[in-house]
Design an enzyme around this catalytic site. Structure first.
Site, short mmCIF file in Angstrom:
data_model
loop_
_atom_site.label_atom_id
_atom_site.label_comp_id
_atom_site.label_asym_id
_atom_site.label_seq_id
_atom_site.Cartn_x
_atom_site.Cartn_y
_atom_site.Cartn_z
N ASP A 67 0.84 -1.20 0.00
CA ASP A 67 0.00 0.00 0.00
C ASP A 67 0.88 1.25 0.00
OD1 ASP A 67 0.90 -0.57 2.60
OD2 ASP A 67 -1.09 -1.05 3.35
N ASP A 136 -8.27 -4.32 14.20
CA ASP A 136 -9.65 -4.49 13.71
C ASP A 136 -9.73 -5.54 12.60
OD1 ASP A 136 -8.39 -3.20 11.64
OD2 ASP A 136 -9.76 -1.49 11.55
N HIS A 138 -7.83 -5.61 9.84
CA HIS A 138 -7.48 -5.17 8.47
C HIS A 138 -6.17 -5.80 8.01
CE1 HIS A 138 -5.23 -1.52 10.35
NE2 HIS A 138 -4.31 -2.19 9.71
N GLU A 143 -9.94 -2.06 5.37
CA GLU A 143 -10.59 -1.96 6.68
C GLU A 143 -11.86 -2.80 6.69
OE1 GLU A 143 -9.11 -0.57 9.03
OE2 GLU A 143 -7.91 1.13 8.33
#
Ligand code: F6R
Length: 260
Positions: A67, A136, A138, A143
């Site tokens: 990313d 979380d 991800h 996400e």
């Protein structure tokens, strides 16, 4: 999924590094998928050591990052292109020109995802993708709520992720709002995946990823669909796994990638 529960981040790094070394040794033009963040750092340290002390060469290797922030120039200290350079690639003999990241220039961002997919495909795909996982669930910047079939695209970062990452910037305001990220389906294209996670804060995400239902609520759970994933966790990160006793034995076994 092969779940490997180790005593320390260093022990897990050795295990993961032997998998990466195997790919680097056995292929003419291997492609490594690199993650930023703190989880893979012991692995990069071990690969740098292997290069320095044992002459492991990366001269024939290409690397792709997962990313990139939109709006940071590639040489900005917090651009993932630069972070990977500082933490890993500049310490080994990989050619800088063979390290690829999504193009985070806002002027070209609209088709940057498509162009990055083309780069991945021209390289022949990723041989081994290194991943971390967010608390979380991800992976990369996918996400909760991300499509399980997503490809590289622009995502708006959640407030949580921006404030988690603010520690690397002067202030929260300096953290970009958008990022380009490989999609979940893009990550599934990698031939092998090695995910590293340590610490109690990751325990819930690891349990949801390994034992929960495959769901966009835990984007990492899509890895259940991948045939060759190794999850390297310490006792704390493994502490909420219902079947931890079963997985624990996998560290004793011959690593499964040697049988692939
Ligand atoms: C990094 C990335 C992120 C991190 C994740 C975990 O390129 O894509 O998904 O892997 O946020 O970060 P750490 O390892 O710092 O806990």
């Amino acid at each position: 999924m092969e779940v490997v529960i180790g005593q320390s981040a260093e022990e897990l790094a050795l295990y993961a590094a032997s998998m990466v070394r195997d790919v680097v040794r056995s292929k003419d033009h291997p492609v490594l998928g690199l993650a930023t963040g703190s989880s893979p750092l012991p692995l990069y340290t071990e690969l740098i050591r292997a290069h320095r002390d044992e002459g492991v060469s990366f001269a024939h290797v290409s690397a792709v990052t997962l990313d990139e922030y939109v709006g940071l120039p590639p040489d900005h200290p917090q651009s993932y292109h630069e972070v990977i350079r500082q933490e890993f690639t500049r310490h080994v003999d990989i050619d800088d020109a063979r390290v690829f990241s999504p193009d985070g220039d806002p002027a070209r961002a609209m088709d940057a995802g498509e162009r990055y997919e083309k780069v991945l495909s021209e390289l022949g795909g990723v041989d081994v993708q290194i991943l971390g996982i967010g608390t979380d669930g991800h992976i990369a910047f996918n996400e909760p709520g991300s499509s399980l079939q997503s490809r590289t695209r622009i995502k708006t970062l959640t407030d949580q992720t921006r404030s988690d990452n603010a520690r690397f910037f002067g202030s929260l305001d300096e953290v970009p709002i958008h990022a380009l990220t490989q999609g979940l389906d893009t990550i599934l294209d990698a031939r092998r995946v090695v995910l590293m996670a340590t610490g109690q804060a990751k325990a819930q995400a690891i349990a949801a990823m390994v034992e929960g239902p495959m769901s966009a609520s835990c984007p990492a759970s899509v890895l259940q669909w991948h045939p060759h994933v190794t999850v390297c966790v310490d006792e704390a990160a493994a502490s909420l796994l219902e079947h931890a006793g079963y997985y624990r034995t996998s560290f004793e076994r011959k690593p499964s990638w040697q049988k692939w």
